[in-house]
Design an enzyme around this catalytic site. Structure first.
Site, short mmCIF file in Angstrom:
data_model
loop_
_atom_site.label_atom_id
_atom_site.label_comp_id
_atom_site.label_asym_id
_atom_site.label_seq_id
_atom_site.Cartn_x
_atom_site.Cartn_y
_atom_site.Cartn_z
N GLY A 140 0.81 -1.22 0.00
CA GLY A 140 0.00 0.00 0.00
C GLY A 140 0.84 1.27 0.00
N ALA A 141 1.77 1.35 0.92
CA ALA A 141 2.56 2.56 1.05
C ALA A 141 3.71 2.30 2.00
CB ALA A 141 1.70 3.70 1.59
N MET A 142 4.62 3.29 2.09
CA MET A 142 5.81 3.09 2.93
C MET A 142 6.16 4.39 3.65
SD MET A 142 8.14 1.05 4.00
CE MET A 142 9.29 1.66 5.22
N GLU A 143 6.46 4.23 4.94
CA GLU A 143 6.60 5.37 5.84
C GLU A 143 7.99 5.99 5.89
OE1 GLU A 143 6.10 2.12 6.87
OE2 GLU A 143 7.22 1.69 8.70
N ASN A 144 8.81 5.89 4.83
CA ASN A 144 10.16 6.46 4.85
C ASN A 144 10.16 7.85 5.48
OD1 ASN A 144 10.81 4.29 2.88
ND2 ASN A 144 9.57 5.57 1.53
N HIS A 175 -2.01 6.33 8.48
CA HIS A 175 -1.15 5.25 8.98
C HIS A 175 0.34 5.59 8.74
CE1 HIS A 175 -0.19 0.95 9.83
NE2 HIS A 175 0.80 1.20 8.99
N GLU A 176 0.67 5.93 7.52
CA GLU A 176 2.08 6.20 7.21
C GLU A 176 2.55 7.43 7.96
OE1 GLU A 176 3.30 3.70 5.91
OE2 GLU A 176 1.50 2.85 5.01
N HIS A 233 3.32 6.64 11.55
CA HIS A 233 4.58 5.91 11.74
C HIS A 233 5.73 6.85 12.10
CE1 HIS A 233 4.13 1.68 11.05
NE2 HIS A 233 3.70 1.77 9.81
N GLU A 263 3.78 -1.87 13.72
CA GLU A 263 2.62 -2.06 12.85
C GLU A 263 1.30 -2.19 13.62
OE1 GLU A 263 2.77 -1.15 10.06
OE2 GLU A 263 4.84 -1.41 9.39
N1 B3K Z 1 5.88 -0.60 6.65
C1 B3K Z 1 5.32 -0.79 5.33
C2 B3K Z 1 5.23 -2.22 4.93
C3 B3K Z 1 6.51 -2.76 4.39
C4 B3K Z 1 6.32 -4.14 3.82
C5 B3K Z 1 7.60 -4.78 3.47
N2 B3K Z 1 7.43 -6.09 2.88
C6 B3K Z 1 3.98 -0.15 5.21
C7 B3K Z 1 3.22 0.01 6.45
O1 B3K Z 1 2.85 -0.92 7.12
O2 B3K Z 1 2.98 1.12 6.82
ZN ZN Z 2 2.59 0.33 8.87
#
Ligand code: B3K
Ligand code: ZN
Length: 881
Positions: free
Chosen positions: A268-272, A304-305, A308, A327
């Site tokens: 879905g997305a990534m919280e970099n 959500h992101e 994080h 998570e």
């Molecule tokens: N932390 C990422 C998920 C990464 C999945 C890696 N296989 C998105 C999230 O849960 O916000």
């Molecule tokens: Zn997450």
């Protein structure tokens, strides 16, 4: 090349590394086929570690061009570099030294979408969990926190935009039409949060002033021309930032916060840190292209992101076993956010439906694992419903046990105590113990023990003694590699209801500790005796779904009907109706198997009509009640010897009976819900559309249904209504001229919009019945389909295998055969997506014997395919074990 070492990682083997990397400087000279990455790493030996300790860095498929140790070109005997590891057997004796590594990457050929890759000519990255090691050699583990400075160079015309984590510090021109930008992130972070984006993207800009008065520049970057579709996401972002300040006292910490939407993304997305990267499906929306469910998902995932940033980034995980630390907690936070922004009751019901449909089968099948697993072979396979959704339920239970105020005090302590650290579940539990004085050691089993606990409950009333007794017994079923379970602490919210619909007062209670309407179950059996209860009450259990358990309750149908009409707890009221419907469907399933025509009680079909028309209930709530349990829900409750065709027939029969019994009322209501108002994605408007669309589904089964649905389709002014009508036509009137016409019209209108075409694939992949496998196979050749794009694969193959019981489980095994071939094909490019797809067969043992045999054959054919990725092998072997 595949690098499955078959290695099992164990929690008990955790050991801090001998080295740290306090500073990381990266320079990227971007080129599709030959990107040069220069990493300058400050390496520090941990105190007390012998100078002879070798430095071993992780890599994954890397090519090393150059290596310097403390400013000197390393001699061949100074290091050993393989694609997957860099070993410096005798590092410099100084406690701190510098390493320069130059690697070469080919982002254009990276189809696994981990590390640095290209999505529609945009360079982007995905590093969680272990993708950073595909960029450079590193201690690629979450407890290595480093301060990053990143310089990105690219031709200006190809990549006018150059982004990385943190704040922008410098930018300028270079020779030959190239340019550069430098970014600095002052917050030490693990490598999985690294990100880079470069390309030509359109900007939607805004700003947010934090609670301490700092102005943050916000940017959402999308494919040029799609800027108008990012407005809702921006609004959701600002609401999220505001909410985290109000609900948790958490303020944003950098000068900029950027989000980039890309069209090729594994999840879905990534919280970099400071640079979230999103699947464009969870950013882009307007009424023409997105459904209300899409809007709600965008809101939840943006939140959500963003959340994080504190739960995940500022406080990260010590190791990947602790994944639920970030998570589960962040899901809990996004659930609370959505509940506050929308309707709490409706949100809770939707959450529980998701938990039951995704997590319960996981917990009850071969892939069951604790919320905090103790071992893994491939960490990517542990981004599961158990870690996320059950992990969130565990946090919710902590709040139920401690109360909202003490819970918040515990969270404050968590942020205060662990900011800047890589923490563990033990650290998390400890803050709540310290804030409350409670002993949570028994409760902590929720993190350590897999399986869904079951509570068996029966009740007796003794009018002479004026005593009402609940007999409650807990059990946790065995799960793979955990045959014996310990007793859990289960907070069970309940209510005793009198015939007048009011709560029944009692004078005293014994047999368990009962506080604020919650029975604390800690032993195997409790006899909970309520005194001073003159009349037998109806008992409402697990109100608000206070614990993620299953219930086996001996309860009279009269009580269920009473609760379904009167329970003051909205969730429990929904649950009571849902239980009645489920029981009716299971009865119908058995009648079908016995060759009988299913029959239903008039009071059940009548109740559906009363709920539909009950103006005291929100439309969204009524829609959720009328959205009958899915075939998979029924299969799960039946548990074994599943014949999906018989379940389908039973469910269909009940739907028709409800439609017939309420024809006039449903029709009047349907007409009354039509609206000419301008579109708004808000929850109340969405609720009215949801109710109207579910009524359409019922009405479409009556004479004239196809015409009604076709009318609904052609007069729709938004995607929610259009997609709902198309689903009804394709599913209920498959092959009719109306269905054929609508599918074609939809395709013509949206053929150039990939995200909308995903809906078109989904709707067709979920058409019930034996012929769908052929349709799906044919659609893999459609010009809009691509095996290389995760969204396409999930829409067509994922929907078919996980949301089409009769199609996928076709009795002759044709569904499984197609599926195993598709999984193998996807795996060639993208092991992670293939492994996720393969989980669709996790419940194969609950099928009837013939289908079971076919499913097993399919699993074996995947397992024996040869050169299997670690990801897929792990899933298939555990599923077969
Ligand atoms: N932390 C990422 C998920 C990464 C999945 C890696 N296989 C998105 C999230 O849960 O916000
Ligand atoms: Zn997450």
């Amino acid at each position: 090349m595949r690098t499955d070492t078959g290695q099992v990682f164990k929690l008990e083997d955790y050991r801090a590394n001998d080295y740290l990397i306090p500073e990381t400087n990266l320079t990227f000279r971007l080129s599709p086929e030959a990107t040069i990455v220069t990493a300058t790493l400050t390496i520090e030996r941990r105190e007390g570690v012998a100078t002879s300790a070798p430095l071993v860095l992780d890599g994954d498929g890397l090519t090393l061009h150059r290596i310097e140790i403390d400013g000197r070109k390393a001699a061949p005997e100074d290091f050993l570099a393989t694609p997957d590891q860099l070993t410096i057997a005798r590092p410099p004796a100084a406690d701190r030294f510098q390493l320069i590594l130059e690697t070469e990457l080919a982002p254009a050929r990276n189809e696994a979408l981990m590390g640095l890759y290209r999505s529609s000519n945009v360079y982007c990255t995905q590093c969680e969990a272990e993708g950073f090691r595909r960029i450079t050699y590193f201690l690629d583990r979450p407890d290595i926190l480093s301060v990053y400075t990143v310089r990105v160079e690219a031709p200006r015309d190809e990549a006018p935009l150059l982004l990385s984590n943190g704040n922008p510090v410098e930018a300028g021109d270079l020779a030959d039409g190239w340019h550069y930008a430098r970014w600095h992130d002052p917050f030490p972070k693990p490598s999985y949060l690294f990100a880079l984006v470069a390309g030509n993207l359109g900007l939607v800009g805004d700003s947010f002033v934090t609670m301490s008065g700092r102005k943050v520049e916000l940017g959402i970057y999308v494919e040029p021309g799609k800027e108008a579709l990012a407005g809702y996401a921006m609004d959701a972002l600002k609401r999220s930032m505001q909410w985290d300040e109000e609900a948790f006292g958490r303020e944003y910490d950098l000068d900029v916060f950027n989000i980039v939407a890309v069209s090729d993304f594994n999840m879905g997305a990534m919280e970099n840190k400071g640079l979230n990267i999103f699947n464009d499906k969870y950013v882009l929306a307007d009424q023409e292209t997105a459904t209300d469910a899409d809007f709600a998902n965008i809101e939840a995932i943006i939140a959500h992101e963003y959340f994080h940033n504190w739960t995940g980034n500022r406080i990260t995980c010590r190791d990947w076993f602790q994944l639920c630390l970030k998570e589960g907690l962040t899901v809990f936070r996004d659930h609370e956010f959505s509940a506050d922004q929308r309707s709490r009751a409706v949100k809770r019901i939707a959450e529980v439906r998701t938990l039951r449909s995704h997590q319960f089968p996981e917990d009850q099948g071969p892939l069951a694992h604790p919320v905090r697993p103790r071992r893994y072979r491939e960490i990517n396979n542990f981004y599961t419903a158990t870690v996320y959704e059950k992990g969130s339920e565990v946090v919710r239970m902590i709040r139920t046990i401690l109360g909202a105020k003490t819970f918040r005090a515990g969270m404050d302590l968590y942020f205060e105590r662990h900011d800047g650290e890589a923490a563990t579940i033990e650290d998390f539990i400890k803050v709540f113990e310290d804030a409350s004085g409670h002993d949570l050691s028994q409760f902590a089993l929720w993190y350590h023990q897999a399986g869904t606990p079951n509570l068996t409950v029966s009740s007796t009333h003794n009018p002479a003694l004026q005593e009402f007794t609940l007999e409650i017994e807990q059990s946790v079923p065995p799960t793979p590699s955990e045959s014996r379970k310990r007793l859990m602490h289960i907070p069970l919210a309940f209510g005793l209801m009198g015939a007048d619909g009011k709560a029944v007062e009692y004078t005293s209670v014994d047999g368990a500790s009962v506080e604020d309407g919650v029975i604390h179950i800690r032993k195997r059996r409790h006899m909970v005796r309520f005194s001073g209860v003159a009349e037998r009450p109806a008992v409402s259990l697990n109100r608000g779904f206070s614990a993620p358990v299953t219930l086996s309750v001996e309860q009279k149908a009269d009580d269920q009907f009473f609760l379904a009409a009167n329970d003051s707890d909205a969730f429990a009221r929904w649950q009571a109706f849902n239980t009645l419907v489920t029981d009716a469907m299971i009865g119908a399933f058995r009648q079908v198997l016995g060759g009988q025509q299913p029959a239903f009680a008039a009071r059940l079909t009548g109740l559906a009509g009363r709920i539909a028309g009950d103006e005291t209930l929100e439309p969204a709530y009524r829609a959720l009640a009328l959205a009958l349990p899915s075939e998979a829900d029924i299969a799960r409750d039946i548990g074994r010897n599943i014949d999906p065709d018989a379940i389908f027939a039973g469910r269909e029969a009940l739907t028709i009976a409800m439609a017939k019994a309420n024809q006039q009322a449903f029709s009047d209501l349907y007409i009354g819900l039509a609206s000419n108002a301008a579109f708004s994605p808000d929850a109340a408007s969405a609720g009215r559309r949801a109710l109207r669309n579910i009524l359409l589904d019922f009405l479409s089964l009556l004479p004239g249904g196809a015409e009604l649905a076709a009318d609904h389709f052609h007069s729709a002014t938004n995607m929610t209504d259009r997609a709902a009508a198309l689903t009804v036509l394709a599913h209920r009137h498959h092959g009719s001229p109306e269905a054929i016409d609508a599918l074609a019209a939809f395709e013509t209108r949206y053929r150039n919009d990939a995200l909308v075409m995903d809906k078109w694939f989904q709707i067709q992949a979920s058409v019930p019945g034996p012929r769908t496998v052929e349709t799906v196979r044919a659609l893999t050749g459609h010009p809009a389909f691509s095996m290389a794009n995760p969204n396409r694969v999930r829409s067509l193959i994922g929907t078919f295998s996980s949301a089409n019981q009769t199609g996928f489980h076709r009795a002759d095994g044709a569904g499984y055969l197609f599926f195993s071939q598709a999984v193998a094909e996807v795996e060639q490019r993208n092991p992670q997506v293939a492994a996720r797809l393969a989980t669709a067969l996790r419940s194969w043992r609950s099928l009837e014997p013939l289908r079971q045999a076919k499913a097993r054959e399919a699993l074996l054919s995947i397992a024996n395919g040869g050169n299997l990725s670690a990801d897929l092998r792990d899933i298939v072997e555990r599923t077969l074990a």
